[in-house]
Write an enzyme that holds these catalytic residues in place. Structure first.
Site, PDB file in Angstrom:
ATOM      1  N   GLY A 137      32.254  39.709 -63.787  1.00  0.00           N
ATOM      2  CA  GLY A 137      32.024  38.856 -62.617  1.00  0.00           C
ATOM      3  C   GLY A 137      31.677  39.774 -61.471  1.00  0.00           C
ATOM      4  O   GLY A 137      30.878  40.688 -61.628  1.00  0.00           O
ATOM      5  N   SER A 197      33.359  42.472 -59.168  1.00  0.00           N
ATOM      6  CA  SER A 197      34.623  43.216 -59.107  1.00  0.00           C
ATOM      7  C   SER A 197      35.282  43.178 -57.730  1.00  0.00           C
ATOM      8  O   SER A 197      36.508  43.107 -57.624  1.00  0.00           O
ATOM      9  CB  SER A 197      34.432  44.654 -59.583  1.00  0.00           C
ATOM     10  OG  SER A 197      33.327  45.259 -58.972  1.00  0.00           O
ATOM     11  N   CYS A 251      32.974  44.633 -68.289  1.00  0.00           N
ATOM     12  CA  CYS A 251      32.065  44.686 -67.145  1.00  0.00           C
ATOM     13  C   CYS A 251      32.832  44.839 -65.824  1.00  0.00           C
ATOM     14  O   CYS A 251      33.444  45.873 -65.613  1.00  0.00           O
ATOM     15  CB  CYS A 251      31.138  43.474 -67.178  1.00  0.00           C
ATOM     16  SG  CYS A 251      29.568  43.815 -66.388  1.00  0.00           S
ATOM     17  N   ARG A 256      24.019  43.694 -65.024  1.00  0.00           N
ATOM     18  CA  ARG A 256      24.410  44.565 -63.893  1.00  0.00           C
ATOM     19  C   ARG A 256      25.601  45.437 -64.288  1.00  0.00           C
ATOM     20  O   ARG A 256      26.622  45.501 -63.595  1.00  0.00           O
ATOM     21  CB  ARG A 256      24.726  43.733 -62.648  1.00  0.00           C
ATOM     22  CG  ARG A 256      23.515  43.002 -62.083  1.00  0.00           C
ATOM     23  CD  ARG A 256      23.796  42.335 -60.755  1.00  0.00           C
ATOM     24  NE  ARG A 256      24.902  41.392 -60.818  1.00  0.00           N
ATOM     25  CZ  ARG A 256      24.832  40.187 -61.381  1.00  0.00           C
ATOM     26  NH1 ARG A 256      23.691  39.771 -61.909  1.00  0.00           N
ATOM     27  NH2 ARG A 256      25.869  39.404 -61.398  1.00  0.00           N
ATOM     28  N   HIS A 263      29.114  42.412 -72.278  1.00  0.00           N
ATOM     29  CA  HIS A 263      29.765  41.088 -72.322  1.00  0.00           C
ATOM     30  C   HIS A 263      29.986  40.608 -73.756  1.00  0.00           C
ATOM     31  O   HIS A 263      29.149  39.879 -74.293  1.00  0.00           O
ATOM     32  CB  HIS A 263      28.895  40.068 -71.573  1.00  0.00           C
ATOM     33  CG  HIS A 263      28.961  40.202 -70.089  1.00  0.00           C
ATOM     34  ND1 HIS A 263      29.728  39.382 -69.297  1.00  0.00           N
ATOM     35  CD2 HIS A 263      28.376  41.100 -69.260  1.00  0.00           C
ATOM     36  CE1 HIS A 263      29.614  39.756 -68.029  1.00  0.00           C
ATOM     37  NE2 HIS A 263      28.784  40.789 -67.991  1.00  0.00           N
ATOM     38  N   GLU A 270      31.736  38.326 -74.844  1.00  0.00           N
ATOM     39  CA  GLU A 270      31.941  36.867 -74.933  1.00  0.00           C
ATOM     40  C   GLU A 270      30.619  36.121 -75.063  1.00  0.00           C
ATOM     41  O   GLU A 270      30.612  34.930 -75.331  1.00  0.00           O
ATOM     42  CB  GLU A 270      32.738  36.374 -73.712  1.00  0.00           C
ATOM     43  CG  GLU A 270      31.959  36.220 -72.405  1.00  0.00           C
ATOM     44  CD  GLU A 270      31.639  37.542 -71.700  1.00  0.00           C
ATOM     45  OE1 GLU A 270      31.874  38.625 -72.281  1.00  0.00           O
ATOM     46  OE2 GLU A 270      31.128  37.483 -70.565  1.00  0.00           O
TER      47      GLU A 270
END
Ligand code: GLN
Length: 189
Positions: A45, A47, A77, A134, A169, A171
Site C-alpha cells: 500500500g 508505507s 511491498c 512501485r 505482491h 496476493e
C-alpha cells in the site's frame, strides 16, 4: 492481516485460499487484536500512510512485541518497507526495525513503475511469477538475513528467522508458495 490501508482484501482472499479452512484471517484495525494472532501479514500500500496508522493505534508496538516473541510475519511491498531497519532517504516515518535490512522505496524507477517477472527463488523447483508495483528493493542486509530472490541484481525476497520480506505482491497471483512457507512457520510455532 494488518488492514489499515492498501491491498488488504486481496491478501485476505489469498490467505484464505492458502489456509483452505485450516485457520481464519482477521483484519486488524485497532490495538488488542495482534496479541491473539499466530501469524501477521503486512500488505502493500502506501508505507507512509500505513506507518501513521500503526503509530496512532499502538499496533506498531504490538507488532514489534509479537515479532520479538517469534510470531511469523510476512511483509510485502510497503509492508517490507515498514518492517525494515532503515529506509533510504526517508524522513517522514521510522520503520519498525524488525528485519535487519536497508530498503529503497520505488527502487525500480518510474519507467518500471509496475512490471511482472519470472524469478528464481531459493528452494522453489520452478520459477515464480512476481508482480511488482512501485516496488522497493533491499539494498543492504545483515548476515542473518537470507536472500531468497533477486531481480536485475536487486534483492526482492528475504527471510530472517520468523520474518519474510517480499518486494512484490504474492496476493495477486494464484501461486501460493510464499503463503505456504509462511503458514508452515505459523504451524511450527
Ligand atoms: N511505493 C510504496 C511505498 O513505499 C509501496 C508500493 C506498494 O506497496 N505496492 O509505500
Amino acid at each position: 492481516m494488518i488492514g489499515f490501508q492498501g491491498a488488504v482484501s486481496e491478501h485476505v482472499s489469498a490467505m484464505e485460499r492458502a489456509l483452505a479452512g485450516r485457520g481464519s484471517v482477521v483484519e486488524v484495525r485497532r490495538s488488542g487484536v495482534v496479541p491473539d494472532c499466530d501469524g501477521l501479514v503486512l500488505p502493500g500500500g502506501e508505507s507512509t500512510t500505513i506507518s501513521r496508522h500503526l503509530d496512532r493505534t499502538g499496533t506498531g508496538e504490538e507488532i514489534k512485541h509479537a515479532a520479538g516473541s517469534g510470531v511469523p510475519i510476512m511483509a510485502t511491498c510497503a509492508g517490507l518497507v515498514i518492517i525494515s531497519s532503515e529506509v533510504e532517504r526517508e524522513t517522514r516515518f521510522e520503520p519498525l526495525g524488525l528485519l535487519d535490512v536497508k530498503v529503497k522505496r520505488n527502487a525500480f524507477g518510474s519507467q518500471r513503475e509496475s512490471f511482472e517477472a519470472d524469478i528464481d527463488v531459493a528452494g522453489f523447483q520452478s520459477p515464480y511469477h512476481a508482480v511488482f508495483i512501485r516496488a522497493p528493493a533491499i539494498t543492504d542486509r545483515s548476515d542473518r538475513v537470507e536472500v531468497l530472490a533477486k531481480v536485475d541484481g536487486l534483492t526482492v525476497a528475504v527471510r530472517e528467522e520468523n520474518l519474510i520480506g517480499l518486494a512484490f505482491h504474492p496476493e495477486l497471483t494464484t501461486d501460493l508458495r510464499f503463503h505456504d512457507i509462511f503458514l508452515d512457520l505459523v504451524r511450527e510455532g
